[in-house]
Design a protein around this motif. Structure first.
Motif, mmCIF file in Angstrom:
data_model
loop_
_atom_site.group_PDB
_atom_site.id
_atom_site.type_symbol
_atom_site.label_atom_id
_atom_site.label_comp_id
_atom_site.label_asym_id
_atom_site.label_seq_id
_atom_site.Cartn_x
_atom_site.Cartn_y
_atom_site.Cartn_z
ATOM 1 N N ASP A 470 47.534 10.461 9.474
ATOM 2 C CA ASP A 470 48.827 9.848 9.202
ATOM 3 C C ASP A 470 49.695 10.210 10.407
ATOM 4 O OD1 ASP A 470 51.460 9.361 8.520
ATOM 5 O OD2 ASP A 470 51.316 10.208 6.508
ATOM 6 N N PRO A 471 50.160 9.232 11.191
ATOM 7 C CA PRO A 471 50.885 9.569 12.417
ATOM 8 C C PRO A 471 52.248 10.207 12.185
ATOM 9 C CG PRO A 471 50.905 7.199 12.047
ATOM 10 C CD PRO A 471 49.959 7.785 11.051
ATOM 11 N N GLN A 472 52.703 10.266 10.940
ATOM 12 C CA GLN A 472 53.997 10.892 10.673
ATOM 13 C C GLN A 472 53.878 12.337 10.193
ATOM 14 O OE1 GLN A 472 57.158 8.432 8.951
ATOM 15 N NE2 GLN A 472 55.737 6.710 8.922
ATOM 16 N N ILE A 473 52.664 12.887 10.167
ATOM 17 C CA ILE A 473 52.498 14.299 9.809
ATOM 18 C C ILE A 473 53.215 15.168 10.846
ATOM 19 C CG2 ILE A 473 50.865 16.204 9.616
ATOM 20 C CD1 ILE A 473 48.804 14.250 8.583
ATOM 21 N N GLU A 474 54.157 15.973 10.398
ATOM 22 C CA GLU A 474 54.904 16.828 11.311
ATOM 23 C C GLU A 474 54.200 18.164 11.559
ATOM 24 O OE1 GLU A 474 57.560 16.223 13.043
ATOM 25 O OE2 GLU A 474 58.213 14.297 12.212
ATOM 26 N N ASP A 475 53.502 18.686 10.548
ATOM 27 C CA ASP A 475 52.816 19.971 10.704
ATOM 28 C C ASP A 475 51.360 19.767 11.111
ATOM 29 O OD1 ASP A 475 52.081 18.843 8.262
ATOM 30 O OD2 ASP A 475 51.876 20.777 7.246
ATOM 31 N N PHE A 476 51.146 18.852 12.063
ATOM 32 C CA PHE A 476 49.787 18.498 12.464
ATOM 33 C C PHE A 476 49.029 19.685 13.052
ATOM 34 C CE2 PHE A 476 52.528 17.504 16.094
ATOM 35 C CZ PHE A 476 51.873 18.103 17.151
ATOM 36 N N GLU A 477 49.726 20.627 13.679
ATOM 37 C CA GLU A 477 49.051 21.784 14.272
ATOM 38 C C GLU A 477 48.187 22.500 13.224
ATOM 39 O OE1 GLU A 477 53.323 21.712 16.011
ATOM 40 O OE2 GLU A 477 52.338 21.279 14.102
ATOM 41 N N ASP A 478 48.774 22.752 12.062
ATOM 42 C CA ASP A 478 48.055 23.435 10.991
ATOM 43 C C ASP A 478 47.069 22.509 10.308
ATOM 44 O OD1 ASP A 478 47.688 25.766 9.145
ATOM 45 O OD2 ASP A 478 48.471 24.338 7.680
ATOM 46 N N ARG A 479 47.474 21.274 10.080
ATOM 47 C CA ARG A 479 46.606 20.320 9.369
ATOM 48 C C ARG A 479 45.330 20.032 10.154
ATOM 49 N NH1 ARG A 479 48.633 16.157 5.746
ATOM 50 N NH2 ARG A 479 50.605 16.850 4.847
ATOM 51 N N PHE A 480 45.452 19.868 11.466
ATOM 52 C CA PHE A 480 44.297 19.508 12.287
ATOM 53 C C PHE A 480 43.408 20.707 12.621
ATOM 54 C CE2 PHE A 480 46.623 15.720 14.492
ATOM 55 C CZ PHE A 480 46.588 15.016 13.294
ATOM 56 N N TRP A 481 44.035 21.826 12.976
ATOM 57 C CA TRP A 481 43.266 22.930 13.566
ATOM 58 C C TRP A 481 43.436 24.285 12.876
ATOM 59 C CZ3 TRP A 481 46.190 19.812 17.182
ATOM 60 C CH2 TRP A 481 45.412 18.840 17.815
ATOM 61 N N GLY A 482 44.432 24.439 12.026
ATOM 62 C CA GLY A 482 44.619 25.713 11.342
ATOM 63 C C GLY A 482 44.794 26.862 12.313
ATOM 64 N N ASP A 483 44.084 27.948 12.074
ATOM 65 C CA ASP A 483 44.211 29.155 12.890
ATOM 66 C C ASP A 483 43.728 28.970 14.332
ATOM 67 O OD1 ASP A 483 45.207 30.429 10.692
ATOM 68 O OD2 ASP A 483 43.311 31.397 10.143
ATOM 69 N N LYS A 484 43.048 27.864 14.618
ATOM 70 C CA LYS A 484 42.509 27.651 15.957
ATOM 71 C C LYS A 484 43.545 27.076 16.930
ATOM 72 C CE LYS A 484 37.695 27.219 14.487
ATOM 73 N NZ LYS A 484 36.444 26.437 14.563
ATOM 74 N N PHE A 485 44.692 26.665 16.416
ATOM 75 C CA PHE A 485 45.681 26.015 17.282
ATOM 76 C C PHE A 485 46.205 26.958 18.362
ATOM 77 C CE2 PHE A 485 50.031 24.647 18.363
ATOM 78 C CZ PHE A 485 49.717 23.406 18.903
ATOM 79 N N GLU A 486 46.425 28.215 18.018
ATOM 80 C CA GLU A 486 46.968 29.166 18.991
ATOM 81 C C GLU A 486 46.031 29.328 20.189
ATOM 82 O OE1 GLU A 486 48.519 33.820 19.236
ATOM 83 O OE2 GLU A 486 48.224 32.858 17.288
ATOM 84 N N LYS A 487 44.740 29.401 19.936
ATOM 85 C CA LYS A 487 43.780 29.515 21.037
ATOM 86 C C LYS A 487 43.760 28.225 21.862
ATOM 87 C CE LYS A 487 38.909 30.412 22.106
ATOM 88 N NZ LYS A 487 37.567 30.771 21.582
ATOM 89 N N LEU A 488 43.864 27.087 21.198
ATOM 90 C CA LEU A 488 43.913 25.818 21.923
ATOM 91 C C LEU A 488 45.120 25.776 22.858
ATOM 92 C CD1 LEU A 488 42.925 23.347 19.048
ATOM 93 C CD2 LEU A 488 41.693 23.625 21.217
ATOM 94 N N GLN A 489 46.244 26.279 22.398
ATOM 95 C CA GLN A 489 47.428 26.323 23.246
ATOM 96 C C GLN A 489 47.223 27.205 24.476
ATOM 97 O OE1 GLN A 489 50.777 27.282 20.484
ATOM 98 N NE2 GLN A 489 51.719 25.495 21.450
ATOM 99 N N GLU A 490 46.580 28.346 24.295
ATOM 100 C CA GLU A 490 46.327 29.252 25.420
ATOM 101 C C GLU A 490 45.462 28.562 26.482
ATOM 102 O OE1 GLU A 490 44.517 32.677 23.754
ATOM 103 O OE2 GLU A 490 46.313 33.359 22.694
ATOM 104 N N ILE A 491 44.456 27.850 26.029
ATOM 105 C CA ILE A 491 43.570 27.132 26.958
ATOM 106 C C ILE A 491 44.324 26.005 27.633
ATOM 107 C CG2 ILE A 491 41.455 25.759 27.120
ATOM 108 C CD1 ILE A 491 40.493 27.396 24.607
#
Length: 543
Positions: A470-491
């Motif tokens: 849904d392109p209007q999901i605002e909390d996509f970071e958690d919905r898509f990747w959960g705890d893995k988002f922080e590592k994705l940001q570092e990379i």
């Protein structure tokens, strides 16, 4: 003081992209002409009506996006050298940039308003290496080409159901299809990735060359870390034949108003999760059989409402074992079964070509919402929501798709950025609306969002699929990747220092992009109306 200023530039100024309205930084006509002289394709300024006929580099498969995702300039890339030149140009002027592989990003996140847009659909090379048993494919090539090569070489690859979707964008976001329970997700098949970084530098990424970036590319989403120019994927020896099972049920009858809830409740909660991983099922709910595409003579519109179509593929050649494993489904409400049968197929392509829900899509207007059913979910509760929504929908092209997960999907969490909610799920449920005219946009979007939210809010439904959001999901970071988002940001911060690959619902370094789906478009361009055509559903993908 210097350290403070550098920090300020990093945290505030890094996303100050240069837009066409800013004469102080935006490139002039001579700059664009100089770039065009170095490219193998012309630059296109998408005011031209040809773009909206679906043949230009700024066209997408979703007609709903034709007026609010308009690049300033677009071009086709024919070779990696074209990509290098574009990236150097974009980096030099700090332009807003977007890129797509085949244009199946139904959410529109692969094309940004007023961006420099790069279209990779002309990069279609594909080859098989027998020694390594891998297939190397460029981003513009699609599953039709992949399955044709499989047929020719006696191999079998993990792919999706829509022939015109590309394996590259599909795999970058995860990738689901009929063989994932046997071999894992599309992301799990990636062996190496050739890509161009934001500064124009070409790199080949493998687990050995850059373990973290390789991890991020397996599920972190397309158009995020660089422009992928080719990808090498695992392939497998194909069995001599494949076996399928197809069965249809009404959702309601004049004598049984709760038939679908009880039937699907048992199927989703008990029978489907217990199947051997060789079986992979699609559960499709529709308002009625689709004319010209579904032949179900037993369906009686006078006494029946709604349709549940169960389509399964057994990735093995033992018919007796396949049938034995499916006894509970074969015996499920036999008095209500319609057009149920087993069939043999010579290959995955042979089966794929016969499936009505895998046909090439037409350019309708589309909106989707997704969520993952976790183990132990209540199938009857979700069936109740889905059935009521389908039956009460005024749109005959509304649908629910349940894609069975589990099996080999559960493996490989540490080796990829795919979320644990995806890995641990038993089904991906898609709420999907397709329609023709703009006047129905608000109604269909509200229907999809409302029902999608109702499903997501149930117990044991979590997350959302990055390739079909849904392109209007605002909390996509958690919905898509959960705890893995922080590592994705570092990379991301290491690989894309200037945050050139900056898109809504994508991994970002510091500043969250603005949601374009609630903003007023900055330009308005005329497009001719889309012709009405038969329903045909395909997935939407990151690129």
């Amino acid at each position: 003081m210097l350290k403070f200023l550098l920090l300020l530039v990093f945290t505030v100024g890094i996303h100050a992209k240069c837009y066409p309205s800013d004469d102080s930084c935006f490139p002039g006509a001579e700059d664009f002409k100089d770039l065009e002289n170095r490219l193998s394709s012309s630059l296109v300024y998408p005011k031209n009506v040809v773009e909206w006929l679906g043949i230009g580099p700024a066209s997408l498969h979703n007609g709903r996006l034709d007026t609010n995702h308009v690049p300033y300039v677009a071009t086709f890339a024919n070779t990696p050298d074209d990509v290098k030149e574009v990236m150097k140009f974009v980096s030099k002027f700090d332009l807003l940039f977007s890129v797509k592989s085949t244009g199946h990003c139904y959410s529109g996140n692969c094309m940004s308003q007023d961006s420099f847009h790069l279209d990779l659909t002309k990069m279609k090379n594909i080859s098989f290496d027998e020694a390594s048993y891998t297939i190397t494919i460029e981003p513009g090539s699609n599953f039709d080409a992949l399955y044709a090569l499989n047929e020719k070489t006696g191999t079998q690859s993990v792919g999706g159901m829509c022939g015109t979707v590309g394996p590259v964008g599909f795999s970058l976001g995860g990738g689901h299809g009929p063989l994932i329970r046997s071999y894992g997700l599309g992301a799990d098949q990636i062996v190496s990735v050739d890509m161009i970084l934001s500064n124009g530098e070409p790199v080949t990424v493998t687990e050995e060359s850059d373990r973290d970036l390789f991890w991020a590319l397996r599920g972190g989403g397309g158009g995020t870390f660089g422009v992928v120019t080719s990808m090498t994927l695992k392939t497998y020896e194909a069995p001599k034949q494949l076996i399928s099972y197809s069965c249809n049920y009404p959702l309601k009858t004049t004598s049984d108003e709760t038939l679908g809830e009880e039937l699907l409740g048992r199927w989703w909660s008990e029978i489907m999760p217990s199947l051997a991983k060789e079986w992979s099922f699609f559960s499709i709910l529709l308002p009625q059989p689709i004319p010209t595409e579904m032949n179900i003579p037993e369906f009686d519109k006078k006494t029946m409402t709604g349709l549940a179509s169960l389509e399964g593929l057994y990735n093995g050649a033992d018919f007796s074992e396949a049938a034995r494993a499916l006894q509970n489904l074969v015996g499920l409400a036999p008095e209500h079964q319609m057009s149920c049968s087993f069939a043999n197929h010579t290959s995955l392509k042979a089966w794929h070509d016969t499936r009505w829900f895998g046909k090439v899509p037409v350019k309708t207007r589309n909106y989707m919402a997704t969520s993952f059913a976790q183990q132990g979910f209540d199938g009857e509760k979700v069936a109740k929501i889905a059935i009521e929504a389908i039956i009460n929908s005024e749109n005959m092209m509304s649908s629910f798709f349940g894609i069975q997960t589990g099996g080999a999907v559960e493996e490989g969490s540490e080796g990829s950025a795919v979320s644990d909610t995806f890995r641990g799920s038993v089904m991906l449920l898609e709420t999907d609306a397709n329609w023709i005219t703009k006047m129905n946009d608000e109604k269909e979007i509200n229907w999809t969002k409302g029902v999608g939210d109702d499903v997501h809010n149930l117990d044991d439904f979590k997350g959302a699929y990055v390739n079909e959001p849904d392109p209007q999901i605002e909390d996509f970071e958690d919905r898509f990747w959960g705890d893995k988002f922080e590592k994705l940001q570092e990379i991301k911060r290491r690989v894309d220092v200037s945050d050139t690959f900056w898109q809504w619902q994508g991994v970002y370094s510091k500043e969250k992009p603005t949601n374009p789906h609630v903003a007023t478009p900055s330009s308005s361009v005329f497009r001719p109306p889309v012709a009405i055509s038969a329903f045909s559903r395909c997935g939407s993908h990151a690129e």
